[in-house]
Design a protein around this motif. Structure first.
Motif, PDB file in Angstrom:
ATOM      1  N   GLN A   1     -10.862   7.225  -7.639  1.00 38.90           N
ATOM      2  CA  GLN A   1     -10.491   5.950  -8.249  1.00 38.90           C
ATOM      3  C   GLN A   1      -9.378   6.059  -9.276  1.00 38.90           C
ATOM      4  N   ARG A   2      -8.383   6.910  -9.019  1.00 39.14           N
ATOM      5  CA  ARG A   2      -7.304   7.078  -9.985  1.00 39.14           C
ATOM      6  C   ARG A   2      -6.096   6.205  -9.689  1.00 39.14           C
ATOM      7  N   LEU A   3      -6.130   5.439  -8.592  1.00 40.71           N
ATOM      8  CA  LEU A   3      -4.989   4.584  -8.261  1.00 40.71           C
ATOM      9  C   LEU A   3      -5.352   3.117  -8.472  1.00 40.71           C
ATOM     10  N   THR A   4      -4.356   2.323  -8.883  1.00 38.62           N
ATOM     11  CA  THR A   4      -4.597   0.887  -8.981  1.00 38.62           C
ATOM     12  C   THR A   4      -3.643   0.150  -8.054  1.00 38.62           C
ATOM     13  N   PHE A   5      -4.085  -1.000  -7.600  1.00 39.77           N
ATOM     14  CA  PHE A   5      -3.321  -1.775  -6.626  1.00 39.77           C
ATOM     15  C   PHE A   5      -3.122  -3.196  -7.138  1.00 39.77           C
ATOM     16  N   GLY A   6      -1.971  -3.785  -6.805  1.00 33.88           N
ATOM     17  CA  GLY A   6      -1.712  -5.174  -7.164  1.00 33.88           C
ATOM     18  C   GLY A   6      -1.352  -5.340  -8.627  1.00 33.88           C
TER      19      GLY A   6
ATOM     20  N   LEU B   1       0.823  -1.203   0.000  1.00 33.91           N
ATOM     21  CA  LEU B   1       0.000   0.000   0.000  1.00 33.91           C
ATOM     22  C   LEU B   1       0.860   1.257   0.000  1.00 33.91           C
ATOM     23  N   ARG B   2       1.872   1.208   0.849  1.00 37.51           N
ATOM     24  CA  ARG B   2       2.758   2.347   0.984  1.00 37.51           C
ATOM     25  C   ARG B   2       3.448   2.658  -0.333  1.00 37.51           C
ATOM     26  N   GLY B   3       3.886   1.585  -1.038  1.00 38.81           N
ATOM     27  CA  GLY B   3       4.549   1.759  -2.322  1.00 38.81           C
ATOM     28  C   GLY B   3       3.644   2.446  -3.339  1.00 38.81           C
ATOM     29  N   VAL B   4       2.375   2.013  -3.388  1.00 36.27           N
ATOM     30  CA  VAL B   4       1.434   2.600  -4.346  1.00 36.27           C
ATOM     31  C   VAL B   4       1.170   4.068  -4.006  1.00 36.27           C
ATOM     32  N   LEU B   5       0.941   4.342  -2.728  1.00 38.35           N
ATOM     33  CA  LEU B   5       0.689   5.723  -2.303  1.00 38.35           C
ATOM     34  C   LEU B   5       1.891   6.613  -2.591  1.00 38.35           C
ATOM     35  N   ARG B   6       3.082   6.061  -2.320  1.00 35.50           N
ATOM     36  CA  ARG B   6       4.282   6.872  -2.535  1.00 35.50           C
ATOM     37  C   ARG B   6       4.474   7.211  -3.996  1.00 35.50           C
ATOM     38  N   SER B   7       4.328   6.212  -4.859  1.00 30.04           N
ATOM     39  CA  SER B   7       4.620   6.516  -6.262  1.00 30.04           C
ATOM     40  C   SER B   7       3.562   7.459  -6.840  1.00 30.04           C
ATOM     41  N   HIS B   8       2.331   7.381  -6.343  1.00 34.40           N
ATOM     42  CA  HIS B   8       1.330   8.341  -6.804  1.00 34.40           C
ATOM     43  C   HIS B   8       1.647   9.747  -6.279  1.00 34.40           C
ATOM     44  N   ALA B   9       2.049   9.811  -5.006  1.00 38.11           N
ATOM     45  CA  ALA B   9       2.415  11.110  -4.415  1.00 38.11           C
ATOM     46  C   ALA B   9       3.581  11.734  -5.180  1.00 38.11           C
ATOM     47  N   GLU B  10       4.557  10.888  -5.566  1.00 39.22           N
ATOM     48  CA  GLU B  10       5.707  11.382  -6.340  1.00 39.22           C
ATOM     49  C   GLU B  10       5.239  12.000  -7.649  1.00 39.22           C
TER      50      GLU B  10
END
Ligand SMILES: [Zn+2]
Ligand SMILES: [Zn+2]
Length: 593
Positions: free
Chosen positions: A486-491, A321-330
């Motif tokens: 809904q702009r982020l995807t996971f997995g 989760l952290r990885g997805v949030l971080r790369s979107h924040a970047e």
């Protein structure tokens, strides 16, 4: 002065909300995995690891409480530590309770000179009950190529105690005064509220615990009978009586008497929880679970099932989760920073690429090459001439905003992402298809695999940020807004339409002590009931309050936009930029949306 001898102890249950690493015994106590097997094979958390975690928290709480020893702990400041002479004791309230770091042998003649070891005796906490341990396989995946990266560096097998494990905490004390007890109570109260973290992997969501069934036991040892009972008992706590509501009264006392001279960081913490609701299949990889169950891909499970057992509830790993949030924040930060650089260029302030590199908002946490664009800050610092000088006290100005908020090796992280638990019963779907390259979305050399996916799962996500600043809140608010939309995807399998999720049922908790701690008026979201666990008070707002809080949130976002310019700071300038220096700028010119 004669010391008063009596038996005093705190007994409680330490219950883990998230999984917990088990160490091999080679780890340093208190730094990495907190749980170990003792020589009889039982799982224990070493007392030193518990003491370390309590002390860290107490160091943060002490300046806020009106204690006799008002000085700040020397250990808090790098400069103070450098200045301090080897044989000088600290004498702060924390060192008084937990012991001086360097007890001074010359000065221990008198009782209150300090210089003594801890007044607390913290036992190894024994496991009371737990779902059985399992091994979680952690293979680091290279984000760009999708292959397991540099095996030696990132492959690790760890035994993990699943969420729900219970340990017995026992703290005995000696020669403690009222201040010591106040500080101890405030610290334990924060643990009671579920804000305890043990072990070195807390940033990845492991080791979050709460204290339950807290009892303060006392035997005055005044009468002959008390003394005799104490001597006869197998366990001294059996000859002691419980002091009713000890924690409640002590904490109320500490809260009602805050230190009027407090001038540290004002905001204790922000805790956010929300649901991630997927509208289709969700596919995450956990090699161990997959092997046991016999599939190539399977989500991380709460515990690996044995044969003939049905799978335990799936989890979404905090690290993922952290990885997805971080790369979107970047992505958000780099976009805004590119506009800033381009606008500054139009105003005649210099070349856009140079302006961008000077204030680069986010490195690539996986880029080790110092000559490439967006080298990760840790690596970049190592190659700088100043490194030897600054490595022990890396400051904000040495790191990009991504590393400041989401963490770096040299500084760790204040943001914790918990493993997310599934809401309701899992629905499984068998998928049989070509392997998908996670990054390009293309087939991986035609390899066919089957996978168990979760069908339309909803996960309960929790994150926690210590001492949040305006710009961090603004940045997280932008990420959260995109999750709501809904702009982020996971997995795995984003290109196949997998992993689309929407954030819903958002609740934000703001920890505070004084009404003006956050510099905003919480108004009606301020707590009505003060009788809740914890030393801090908590103001909550949900989506329903969102509109009313809009002005607060947009102020944070504004501060974030300004922070991105990093005015007045001189960051180490990176060598190359991939947008302004290449053809990208011509292919995708910047236009305000
Ligand atoms: Zn101290
Ligand atoms: Zn960085």
């Amino acid at each position: 002065m004669m010391t008063e001898k009596k038996y005093q102890a705190v007994i409680a249950e330490l219950i883990f909300e998230t999984a917990l690493h088990v160490g091999t015994g080679r780890d340093n106590p208190g730094t990495d995995a907190p749980v170990r097997r003792n020589n009889t094979g039982d799982l224990v958390i070493p007392g030193t690891a518990i003491a370390g975690a309590l002390r860290t928290l107490a160091t943060r709480l002490a300046p806020r409480i009106d204690l006799t020893a008002k000085r700040k702990c020397i250990e808090l400041s790098y400069e103070d530590k450098q200045k301090r002479e080897e044989d000088k004791i600290c004498g702060c309230a924390v060192c008084h309770l937990f012991g001086e770091f360097y007890p001074n042998k010359k000065n221990t003649k008198t009782e209150d000179d300090g210089g003594r070891a801890s007044r607390l005796w913290i036992y190894d906490a024994k496991l009371i009950s737990a779902p059985r341990p399992f091994v979680r396989d952690g293979v680091g995946i290279d984000r760009r190529t999708g292959v397991a990266a540099s095996a030696a560096r990132v492959k690790f097998d760890t035994e993990v105690v699943p969420a729900g494990a219970k340990f017995e905490l026992r703290v005995e004390m000696e020669d403690v005064n009222d201040n010591d007890l106040k500080l101890l109570a405030a610290t334990l109260a924060e643990w009671q509220a579920g804000r305890a973290w043990l072990g070195g992997n807390t940033a990845r969501g492991l080791g979050n615990a709460k204290l339950d069934k807290i009892r303060f036991m006392r035997n005055e040892l005044d009468t002959g009978k008390q003394l005799l009972d104490y001597l006869k008992a197998d366990d001294p706590k059996d000859a002691a009586t419980e002091v009713t509501d000890w924690l409640k009264h002590k904490v109320a006392n500490a809260r009602e008497n805050p230190n009027p001279g407090y001038n540290g960081k004002n905001r204790p913490f922000l805790a956010a929880s929300f649901q991630l609701a997927f509208d289709g299949p969700f596919l995450m990889h956990d090699a161990t679970a997959a092997t046991v169950v016999g599939f190539d891909h399977l989500p991380l499970l709460d515990a690996v099932p044995g044969f003939n057992e049905k799978p335990r509830p799936p989890l979404m790993a905090g690290s993922g989760l952290r990885g997805v949030l971080r790369s979107h924040a970047e992505r958000i930060a780099r976009t805004i920073a590119s506009f800033n650089a381009y606008n500054a260029y139009k105003e005649g302030k210099g070349e856009a690429s140079k302006l961008f590199l000077k204030s680069c908002p986010a490195c690539n946490p996986l880029e080790d090459d110092a000559t490439k664009p967006l080298t990760r800050c840790d690596k970049f610092l190592e190659t700088s001439e100043e490194f030897e000088k600054i490595k022990d006290h890396v400051e904000d100005k040495h790191l990009c905003l991504g590393c400041l908020l989401f963490g770096s090796t040299v500084r760790g992280s204040r943001l914790k992402m918990m493993d997310a638990k599934l809401e309701g019963e899992p629905q499984w779907k068998l998928l049989d298809f070509l392997a998908i390259d996670r990054f390009t979305g293309g087939g991986l050399e035609g390899a066919k695999f089957d996978a168990m996916a979760l069908w339309r799962p909803t996960f309960n996500v929790k994150l926690f940020l210590e001492e949040p600043e305006d710009w961090e809140l603004g940045w997280l608010a932008l990420v959260l807004r995109d999750m709501i939309e809904q702009r982020l995807t996971f997995g795995f399998g984003a290109a196949k339409g997998f992993g689309h999720a929407r954030a819903q049922k958002i609740e934000i908790q703001c920890g505070f002590l004084r009404d003006d701690d956050w510099g905003v008026d919480f108004g009606k979201i301020k707590p009505k009931d003060e009788n809740v666990p914890g030393f801090y008070r908590v103001a909550k707002f949900t989506e329903a309050d969102w509109e009313a809080q809009k002005s607060i949130v947009s102020k944070w976002v504004e501060v974030f936009r300004t922070k991105l310019k990093r005015e007045g700071e001189t960051l180490p300038t990176r060598k190359q930029d991939s947008y302004f220096d290449g053809n990208l700028e011509k292919l995708y010119p910047l236009t305000e949306a």
